[in-house]
Design a protein around this motif. Structure first.
Motif, PDB file in Angstrom:
ATOM      1  N   ASN A  45       0.819  -1.216   0.000  1.00 28.89           N
ATOM      2  CA  ASN A  45       0.000   0.000   0.000  1.00 28.89           C
ATOM      3  C   ASN A  45       0.853   1.267   0.000  1.00 28.89           C
ATOM      4  O   ASN A  45       0.397   2.324  -0.440  1.00 28.89           O
ATOM      5  CB  ASN A  45      -0.934   0.017   1.209  1.00 28.89           C
ATOM      6  CG  ASN A  45      -2.059  -0.971   1.068  1.00 28.89           C
ATOM      7  OD1 ASN A  45      -2.370  -1.424  -0.026  1.00 28.89           O
ATOM      8  ND2 ASN A  45      -2.676  -1.332   2.175  1.00 28.89           N
ATOM      9  N   GLU A  46       2.082   1.168   0.487  1.00 29.45           N
ATOM     10  CA  GLU A  46       2.969   2.331   0.536  1.00 29.45           C
ATOM     11  C   GLU A  46       3.509   2.715  -0.841  1.00 29.45           C
ATOM     12  O   GLU A  46       4.163   3.750  -0.982  1.00 29.45           O
ATOM     13  CB  GLU A  46       4.153   2.046   1.482  1.00 29.45           C
ATOM     14  CG  GLU A  46       3.753   1.898   2.937  1.00 29.45           C
ATOM     15  CD  GLU A  46       3.166   0.527   3.276  1.00 29.45           C
ATOM     16  OE1 GLU A  46       2.550   0.418   4.336  1.00 29.45           O
ATOM     17  OE2 GLU A  46       3.307  -0.419   2.471  1.00 29.45           O
ATOM     18  N   GLU A  47       3.224   1.902  -1.859  1.00 28.32           N
ATOM     19  CA  GLU A  47       3.676   2.205  -3.227  1.00 28.32           C
ATOM     20  C   GLU A  47       2.488   2.197  -4.198  1.00 28.32           C
ATOM     21  O   GLU A  47       2.503   1.511  -5.214  1.00 28.32           O
ATOM     22  CB  GLU A  47       4.720   1.184  -3.655  1.00 28.32           C
ATOM     23  CG  GLU A  47       5.960   1.167  -2.778  1.00 28.32           C
ATOM     24  CD  GLU A  47       6.944   0.077  -3.160  1.00 28.32           C
ATOM     25  OE1 GLU A  47       6.966  -0.335  -4.345  1.00 28.32           O
ATOM     26  OE2 GLU A  47       7.690  -0.369  -2.277  1.00 28.32           O
ATOM     27  N   ARG A  80      -5.519  -3.673   0.151  1.00 30.32           N
ATOM     28  CA  ARG A  80      -5.540  -2.294  -0.336  1.00 30.32           C
ATOM     29  C   ARG A  80      -6.638  -1.534   0.413  1.00 30.32           C
ATOM     30  O   ARG A  80      -7.667  -2.085   0.761  1.00 30.32           O
ATOM     31  CB  ARG A  80      -5.813  -2.258  -1.844  1.00 30.32           C
ATOM     32  CG  ARG A  80      -4.686  -2.843  -2.665  1.00 30.32           C
ATOM     33  CD  ARG A  80      -4.962  -2.766  -4.139  1.00 30.32           C
ATOM     34  NE  ARG A  80      -3.875  -3.342  -4.924  1.00 30.32           N
ATOM     35  CZ  ARG A  80      -3.746  -3.164  -6.235  1.00 30.32           C
ATOM     36  NH1 ARG A  80      -4.628  -2.438  -6.915  1.00 30.32           N
ATOM     37  NH2 ARG A  80      -2.731  -3.717  -6.873  1.00 30.32           N
TER      38      ARG A  80
END
Length: 144
Positions: A45-47, A80
């Protein structure tokens, strides 16, 4: 049950404004499918910028669409977040995935143990989508 019958069944529930979960017709499976690391590369989720450009695993697309065409329910159940819903839905549609719904925000980590009053079957994805086969394994159950 044929795909058209399942679609009609689900559509009628929505049209009537029913807020209860429908009972699945006999023989129809409700598949909950992870996205990252299962139908495409593992994207954290950080990308989120990678979510729009990743490629689907061809065997996943073929198998899931086959199950959909056979009349089964396809629900993507992903870690997500809601903030990623639009990019995720656009990506699924752009690549031709057929599905009925998406559940966002599955806890991350992967040590899942689902407890339910109904039979739950789980299959760990190990790199290739194919038809499912029966296999005897040891599972954890409640003590008598």
């Amino acid at each position: 049950m044929e795909k058209e019958e399942v679609e009609k069944f689900l559509h009628e529930k929505v049209e009537k404004g029913e807020h209860v979960s429908p009972v699945l017709p006999k023989g129809v499976k409700n598949y909950l499918i992870d996205i990252d690391g299962t139908i495409t590369e593992d994207i954290p989720n950080e990308e989120p910028e990678r979510m729009a450009t990743c490629k689907p695993f061809p065997d996943a697309l073929k198998t899931l669409n086959k199950w959909y065409d056979e009349g089964h329910i396809i629900c993507f159940f992903t870690s997500r977040t809601e903030a990623h819903r639009e990019v995720t839905e656009n990506w699924l549609n752009e690549h031709g995935f057929k599905f009925h719904s998406m559940l966002m925000g599955k806890p991350r980590g992967g040590n899942y143990h689902w407890v339910d009053n109904h039979l739950v079957k789980a299959t760990r994805y190990k790199g290739k989508f194919t038809d499912l086969v029966d296999k005897k394994v040891t599972i954890q159950v409640f003590k008598d």
